[in-house]
Every structure is written in structure tokens, then in C-alpha cells.
Write an enzyme that holds these catalytic residues in place. Structure first.
Site, PDB file in Angstrom:
ATOM      1  N   LYS A  55     -33.541  12.552  48.719  1.00 50.14           N
ATOM      2  CA  LYS A  55     -33.583  13.219  50.313  1.00 50.14           C
ATOM      3  C   LYS A  55     -31.988  13.625  50.517  1.00 50.14           C
ATOM      4  CE  LYS A  55     -36.941  10.827  52.546  1.00 50.14           C
ATOM      5  NZ  LYS A  55     -37.589   9.610  53.043  1.00 50.14           N
ATOM      6  N   GLN A  99     -36.754   4.661  55.943  1.00 46.09           N
ATOM      7  CA  GLN A  99     -37.812   4.824  54.897  1.00 46.09           C
ATOM      8  C   GLN A  99     -38.860   3.510  55.148  1.00 46.09           C
ATOM      9  OE1 GLN A  99     -37.747   7.222  52.716  1.00 46.09           O
ATOM     10  NE2 GLN A  99     -39.565   6.353  51.318  1.00 46.09           N
ATOM     11  N   ASP A 122     -39.038  12.034  61.253  1.00 42.91           N
ATOM     12  CA  ASP A 122     -40.386  11.830  60.830  1.00 42.91           C
ATOM     13  C   ASP A 122     -41.655  12.060  61.680  1.00 42.91           C
ATOM     14  OD1 ASP A 122     -40.787  10.500  58.284  1.00 42.91           O
ATOM     15  OD2 ASP A 122     -39.660   8.720  58.775  1.00 42.91           O
TER      16      ASP A 122
HETATM   17  N1  GUN Z   1     -42.391   6.699  52.827  1.00 43.78           N
HETATM   18  C1  GUN Z   1     -42.966   7.563  52.019  1.00 43.78           C
HETATM   19  N2  GUN Z   1     -43.385   8.736  52.760  1.00 43.78           N
HETATM   20  C2  GUN Z   1     -42.399   8.435  53.796  1.00 43.78           C
HETATM   21  C3  GUN Z   1     -42.199   9.422  54.800  1.00 43.78           C
HETATM   22  O1  GUN Z   1     -42.740  10.434  55.114  1.00 43.78           O
HETATM   23  N3  GUN Z   1     -41.382   8.970  55.909  1.00 43.78           N
HETATM   24  C4  GUN Z   1     -40.853   7.836  55.926  1.00 43.78           C
HETATM   25  N4  GUN Z   1     -40.056   7.240  56.736  1.00 43.78           N
HETATM   26  N5  GUN Z   1     -41.260   6.804  54.859  1.00 43.78           N
HETATM   27  C5  GUN Z   1     -41.919   7.299  53.717  1.00 43.78           C
END
Ligand code: GUN
Length: 295
Positions: A55, A99, A122
Site C-alpha cells: 500500500k 489495518q 475503507d
Molecule cells: N485487512 C485485509 N483487507 C483489509 C482491508 O480491505 N482493509 C483493512 N482495513 N484491513 C484489511
């Protein structure tokens, strides 16, 4: 029968990132604002660490500011909430992603609900969930947005299609159903208690599988010519004693029947981060009060 068209998620994700880079540059040029995304990782979950690294790298590549907060597993809930408040109040930070999964002693719902909805890249905050369902401008969860972009790459107008979503999670199933409804599909949400699931899937022009069960959807379930979007990422043992990634769809069988299908890996997976960056650019435009290229 001809094999299905393979939907190239890697290529389409690169196209989305290029659009985001253009939008980020426009916001700098026209408004003097560089979009910024903060990612918060608590603990040492190996998959999460890889995710967060990717990311951060892609955030910088599209020209945004990127901040990574890596906190030890024993960080208290109060400390995480204090960091979220600090980021909520920081005008340079337009998007906040915490996350998941968080360590067990931290209440995830409490942390996610503390994020300013306008910075909730998100799209998990109840305010954004509500905005999505009533049709207001919202930050929409990334994987559902990516799934719709892939379906529309095959058929730009989804209006009137019979869509079946398999899975009812808050992260994928429910929001993707809302997006399909917005596209004027007739939407059925199937799940673990659905009777005759095979017969229901068989009626679909568009199948979105997000159940987390390896290769659950069989070739015999697919209506000839249907579009199949496979959100599943399951690690299973392979013949050579190692592990391999498979989706929720039995790919080889379904590719013989479907009109178009996403592979795993290389389908929906790459779209998630691309759509996260898109959300961050949208959030930045919203916060400076200008029209976004994306919503
Ligand atoms: N962990 C796995 N996929 C995601 C996601 O799309 N967003 C977040 N915040 N954590 C994750």
C-alpha cells in the site's frame, strides 16, 4: 464451447492507478493540495505487513503523501484511538486506514467508528454504509468497487442483469450488493444458509463469489456466458507439498462455461489497493470542497 474471456485485474488495476495519479496531480496543480493517506498497523501479522508495505509503495507511486504507523502488538486501545484522533485533526491527512485484524484486546468496531467518515477510505464506517445504501456520495469499500470495475470492463452497462452475490460480509457481500443495485441489476444475496444455492447461481448473468470457501462454485452452477468475479483468496495445499492460492470458484471448470472470468491471483486482488488510492484521492477532493474525478 469457447473458453471464457480472462479479465486481467493486474492491467485494469494499473489503469485505475494511472487515473488516480492524474487526479492527484490535478489537485496539486489546481488547488495546491497533495493528497495524503495514513495506514495504521498494530502488531506483526505477516500478511498484514506485506499488504501495508505494498500500500505504502503504491501510494507514493501515484504521487500521494504516505504515512505508516507501525505500532507494537501490545499497544492499548486508548493509544490507537488517540492516534486516530490525531489523524482526524490533521488537515494534511485525507485518508485513514486501520489495518485489520487488530490484536484481540482492541475493539475493532470502536476504532473503525472513531475514524472521521470523510477520511474513512475503507468505507467501513456506518455513516458511509448508510450513505451508500441511500445513494448519497460515499466512500465505498475497495474490493466491492474493484469487483464492479472488473465486471464493467466486460459489459459497461450492467443494467437489468440478474446478479447473484455469494457471501454477506460487511466488507464485500453487502456493499457489492448495494453497488449492483445502484447499477440497476436485480440482486440476490446467497449465503451459507441459502437453499438450492446451485439453482440460484445458475440463473445469474453475473456471479460475484465472496464466501471464503475454496473452489466452492462449480462449473455446473454457471449459466453459459455469465460473467464470474471471484473475490476469494484461499491458501490450500498443492501437489508439490507447498501451498497455492485458489479462489471461491473452481476456475478451470467455470472458465469452460462462463463468458468472462477473473483469475486468482491476478483478478480482484490487485484492484483493492488501486481502489483504496482512488478513495484517498476522492476523500482529498471532498475535504478541500471540490468535485472529485471519482464521485
Ligand atoms: N485487512 C485485509 N483487507 C483489509 C482491508 O480491505 N482493509 C483493512 N482495513 N484491513 C484489511
Amino acid at each position: 464451447m469457447a473458453e471464457a474471456q480472462i479479465i486481467d485485474g493486474k492491467k485494469i488495476a494499473a489503469d485505475v492507478r494511472a487515473e488516480v495519479a492524474t487526479e492527484v496531480a490535478r489537485l496539486v496543480k489546481e488547488h495546491g493540495v497533495k493528497a495524503g493517506l495514513a495506514v495504521v498497523l498494530v502488531g506483526e501479522d505477516p500478511a498484514s505487513k506485506v499488504y501495508v508495505k505494498n500500500k505504502a509503495q503504491q501510494t507514493v507511486e501515484v504521487g500521494m503523501n504516505s504515512w505508516e504507523y507501525k505500532l507494537p502488538a501490545e499497544t492499548s486501545e486508548a493509544e490507537v484511538l488517540a492516534l486516530v484522533q490525531k489523524l482526524n485533526n490533521d488537515p494534511a491527512c485525507h485518508g485513514i486506514l486501520v489495518q485489520l485484524p487488530l490484536p484481540k484486546h482492541i475493539n475493532s468496531e470502536k476504532v473503525l467508528n472513531a475514524i472521521n467518515p470523510d477520511k474513512d477510505v475503507d468505507g467501513f464506517h456506518p455513516v458511509n454504509v448508510g450513505r451508500l445504501w441511500v445513494g448519497e456520495r460515499a466512500l465505498v469499500p475497495c474490493t466491492p468497487t474493484g469487483s464492479i470495475i472488473l465486471a464493467k470492463s466486460v459489459r459497461p452497462n450492467l443494467s437489468g442483469m440478474d446478479a447473484v452475490v455469494i457471501g454477506r460480509s460487511n466488507i464485500v457481500g453487502k456493499p457489492v450488493a448495494a453497488l449492483l443495485l445502484r447499477e440497476n441489476c436485480t440482486v440476490t444475496i446467497a449465503h451459507s444458509r441459502t437453499k438450492n444455492i446451485e439453482d440460484i447461481v445458475k440463473c445469474a448473468d453475473l456471479v460475484i463469489a465472496a464466501v471464503g470457501i475454496p473452489e466452492m462454485v462449480k462449473g455446473s452452477w454457471i449459466r453459459p456466458g455469465a460473467i464470474v468475479i471471484d473475490v476469494g483468496i484461499n491458501r490450500v495445499p498443492s501437489e508439490n507439498g507447498k501451498t497455492k492460492l485458489v479462489g471461491d470458484v473452481a476456475y478451470d471448470e467455470c472458465a469452460k462455461v462462463a463468458g468472462a472470468i477473473t483469475p486468482v491471483p491476478g483478478g480482484v486482488g490487485p484492484m483493492t489497493i488501486a481502489c483504496l488510492l482512488r478513495n484517498a484521492a476522492q476523500a482529498a477532493a471532498m475535504q478541500i470542497g471540490v468535485k472529485s474525478a471519482f464521485a
